[in-house]
Design a protein around this motif. Structure first.
Motif, PDB file in Angstrom:
ATOM      1  N   LEU A   9       0.825  -1.197   0.000  1.00  0.00           N
ATOM      2  CA  LEU A   9       0.000   0.000   0.000  1.00  0.00           C
ATOM      3  C   LEU A   9       0.866   1.258   0.000  1.00  0.00           C
ATOM      4  O   LEU A   9       1.993   1.253   0.499  1.00  0.00           O
ATOM      5  CB  LEU A   9      -0.918   0.018   1.223  1.00  0.00           C
ATOM      6  N   LYS A  10       0.310   2.328  -0.569  1.00  0.00           N
ATOM      7  CA  LYS A  10       0.951   3.636  -0.569  1.00  0.00           C
ATOM      8  C   LYS A  10      -0.016   4.665   0.019  1.00  0.00           C
ATOM      9  O   LYS A  10      -0.514   5.546  -0.685  1.00  0.00           O
ATOM     10  CB  LYS A  10       1.348   4.027  -1.993  1.00  0.00           C
ATOM     11  N   ASN A  12      -1.543   7.921   2.124  1.00  0.00           N
ATOM     12  CA  ASN A  12      -1.075   9.282   2.402  1.00  0.00           C
ATOM     13  C   ASN A  12      -0.958   9.483   3.913  1.00  0.00           C
ATOM     14  O   ASN A  12      -1.198   8.563   4.704  1.00  0.00           O
ATOM     15  CB  ASN A  12      -2.021  10.311   1.771  1.00  0.00           C
ATOM     16  N   ASN A 142      -5.592   1.286  -9.636  1.00  0.00           N
ATOM     17  CA  ASN A 142      -4.432   1.075  -8.762  1.00  0.00           C
ATOM     18  C   ASN A 142      -4.738   1.490  -7.328  1.00  0.00           C
ATOM     19  O   ASN A 142      -3.828   1.836  -6.571  1.00  0.00           O
ATOM     20  CB  ASN A 142      -3.229   1.863  -9.282  1.00  0.00           C
ATOM     21  N   LYS A 143      -6.008   1.437  -6.923  1.00  0.00           N
ATOM     22  CA  LYS A 143      -6.415   1.793  -5.572  1.00  0.00           C
ATOM     23  C   LYS A 143      -7.361   0.731  -5.021  1.00  0.00           C
ATOM     24  O   LYS A 143      -7.981  -0.022  -5.776  1.00  0.00           O
ATOM     25  CB  LYS A 143      -7.117   3.159  -5.544  1.00  0.00           C
ATOM     26  N   ASN A 145     -10.510   0.337  -2.066  1.00  0.00           N
ATOM     27  CA  ASN A 145     -11.444   1.076  -1.228  1.00  0.00           C
ATOM     28  C   ASN A 145     -11.605   0.351   0.105  1.00  0.00           C
ATOM     29  O   ASN A 145     -12.230  -0.708   0.182  1.00  0.00           O
ATOM     30  CB  ASN A 145     -12.797   1.192  -1.939  1.00  0.00           C
ATOM     31  N   LEU A 151      -9.974   5.458  -0.314  1.00  0.00           N
ATOM     32  CA  LEU A 151      -9.220   4.882  -1.427  1.00  0.00           C
ATOM     33  C   LEU A 151      -7.722   4.993  -1.143  1.00  0.00           C
ATOM     34  O   LEU A 151      -7.197   6.091  -0.979  1.00  0.00           O
ATOM     35  CB  LEU A 151      -9.564   5.601  -2.732  1.00  0.00           C
ATOM     36  N   VAL A 152      -7.073   3.840  -1.085  1.00  0.00           N
ATOM     37  CA  VAL A 152      -5.641   3.798  -0.783  1.00  0.00           C
ATOM     38  C   VAL A 152      -4.906   3.251  -2.005  1.00  0.00           C
ATOM     39  O   VAL A 152      -5.306   2.233  -2.574  1.00  0.00           O
ATOM     40  CB  VAL A 152      -5.362   2.899   0.450  1.00  0.00           C
ATOM     41  N   LYS A 153      -3.836   3.931  -2.399  1.00  0.00           N
ATOM     42  CA  LYS A 153      -3.046   3.471  -3.528  1.00  0.00           C
ATOM     43  C   LYS A 153      -2.332   2.175  -3.172  1.00  0.00           C
ATOM     44  O   LYS A 153      -1.905   1.966  -2.029  1.00  0.00           O
ATOM     45  CB  LYS A 153      -2.022   4.525  -3.934  1.00  0.00           C
ATOM     46  N   LEU A 154      -2.188   1.312  -4.174  1.00  0.00           N
ATOM     47  CA  LEU A 154      -1.447   0.064  -3.973  1.00  0.00           C
ATOM     48  C   LEU A 154      -0.657  -0.264  -5.232  1.00  0.00           C
ATOM     49  O   LEU A 154      -0.961   0.219  -6.320  1.00  0.00           O
ATOM     50  CB  LEU A 154      -2.377  -1.097  -3.607  1.00  0.00           C
ATOM     51  N   ILE A 155       0.359  -1.097  -5.057  1.00  0.00           N
ATOM     52  CA  ILE A 155       1.169  -1.565  -6.174  1.00  0.00           C
ATOM     53  C   ILE A 155       0.647  -2.944  -6.564  1.00  0.00           C
ATOM     54  O   ILE A 155       0.963  -3.947  -5.922  1.00  0.00           O
ATOM     55  CB  ILE A 155       2.658  -1.622  -5.794  1.00  0.00           C
ATOM     56  N   GLN A 156      -0.179  -2.992  -7.595  1.00  0.00           N
ATOM     57  CA  GLN A 156      -0.775  -4.261  -8.021  1.00  0.00           C
ATOM     58  C   GLN A 156       0.154  -4.910  -9.043  1.00  0.00           C
ATOM     59  O   GLN A 156       0.010  -4.761 -10.253  1.00  0.00           O
ATOM     60  CB  GLN A 156      -2.169  -4.032  -8.617  1.00  0.00           C
TER      61      GLN A 156
END
Length: 303
Positions: A9-10, A12, A142-143, A145, A151-156
């Motif tokens: 996860l990325k 904020n 690329n998020k 929920n 909504l959290v960014k992730l590296i899929q």
């Protein structure tokens, strides 16, 4: 069939603050509910005809179980409004973890040995929380929920397999950041293939050792990679710098993270090596048999 996919996860700054707040509140709730069970057990663990002559009279109350503690969460939210910020199912999953930890203490494992007494978790030792139910369309590009987080960014790095449904989502804090683990299920895929019968052609035997990682029945040997030994020099430098910092200071916290990241690198290399070695073995044979350590003298194989 059940499987799991893990993504980094990325979040904020606001999402990180929310995740850390949840972990701290869940830590307090876990220790409190575990203490409730210990208190009742200490007061009621002996029979009436087997109590010592001098014993305090216990308070008359019911045994705190999973359902009573989950029902008591309403009172917790009234006394401590900050718990209303946590998703209700995430809070209930914390109670379930207490139940599982307490049940494992009394139940024996497959070898007939009882596990140790559950311990209270110290600061920073509660590192994950789980959504027992999550929407199937929680992944949006690329998020992801996450309820009450957003909504959290992730590296899929890989797509979810088709046909599988998302059952649970677990958020985990590690040394190098936050991860989400999605538990997937597809009931149409069988767990095991029982039609394969072991023969000399489709079976490969392995023996785990100390000199080599493993030796196959074909005479091939896999050396031990020694990932920890190769990183000892770097770890020694980081740990020496950590010992010179004042405990609790900002520099000390940075050094702790650096040491944790280095240990995680070693763990990731080992995990990758184990998966690749297992994949290579399975590509050579349908059935893998290994020597049982307890019956090594007899040379018996265990499938």
């Amino acid at each position: 069939m059940r499987t799991a996919y893990q993504y980094k996860l990325k979040p904020n700054k606001e999402q990180i603050a929310t995740i850390e707040l949840w972990l701290n509140l869940l830590l307090r709730q876990y220790n409190y509910r575990l203490g409730e069970r210990f208190s009742w057990w200490e007061e009621n663990r002996c029979l009436v005809n087997a109590c010592p002559l001098i014993m305090p009279i216990p308070q008359l109350r019911d045994n705190p179980d999973y359902y009573s503690q989950k029902k008591d969460l309403v009172n917790t939210k009234d006394k401590f409004p900050e718990y209303k910020l946590i998703h209700s199912q995430v809070l209930q999953d914390c109670i379930k973890r207490v139940k599982l930890a307490f049940d494992r203490w009394f139940k024996a494992d497959k070898n007939g040995q009882r596990l140790g007494k559950p311990r209270f978790k110290g600061k920073g030792r509660y590192r994950s929380f789980t959504y027992p139910q999550i929407k199937q369309d929680c992944l949006e590009g690329n998020k992801i929920n996450l309820p009450k987080i957003g909504l959290v960014k992730l590296i899929q790095h890989r797509r979810l397999p088709s046909g599988f449904k998302i059952k649970t989502a677990t958020i985990t804090r590690k040394a190098d950041g936050y991860y989400v683990t999605l538990s997937l299920e597809d009931k149409s895929v069988p767990r095991f293939n029982y039609d394969v019968k072991p023969t000399t052609e489709n079976t490969l035997g392995i023996d785990m050792g100390l000199k080599d990682f493993l030796v196959t029945s074909d005479g091939e040997s896999v050396p031990i990679p020694q990932y920890y030994r190769s990183s000892q020099k770097r770890l020694k430098t980081l740990q020496k710098g950590l010992s010179r910092k004042k405990k609790g200071s900002n520099r000390w916290l940075k050094s702790v993270k650096a040491v944790g990241k280095q240990h995680k690198k070693v763990a990731d290399k080992r995990k990758d090596f184990h998966f690749k070695t297992a994949n290579e073995l399975l590509s050579k044979a349908d059935i893998i048999a290994h020597v049982d350590a307890e019956r090594r003298a007899g040379g018996k194989l265990k499938y």
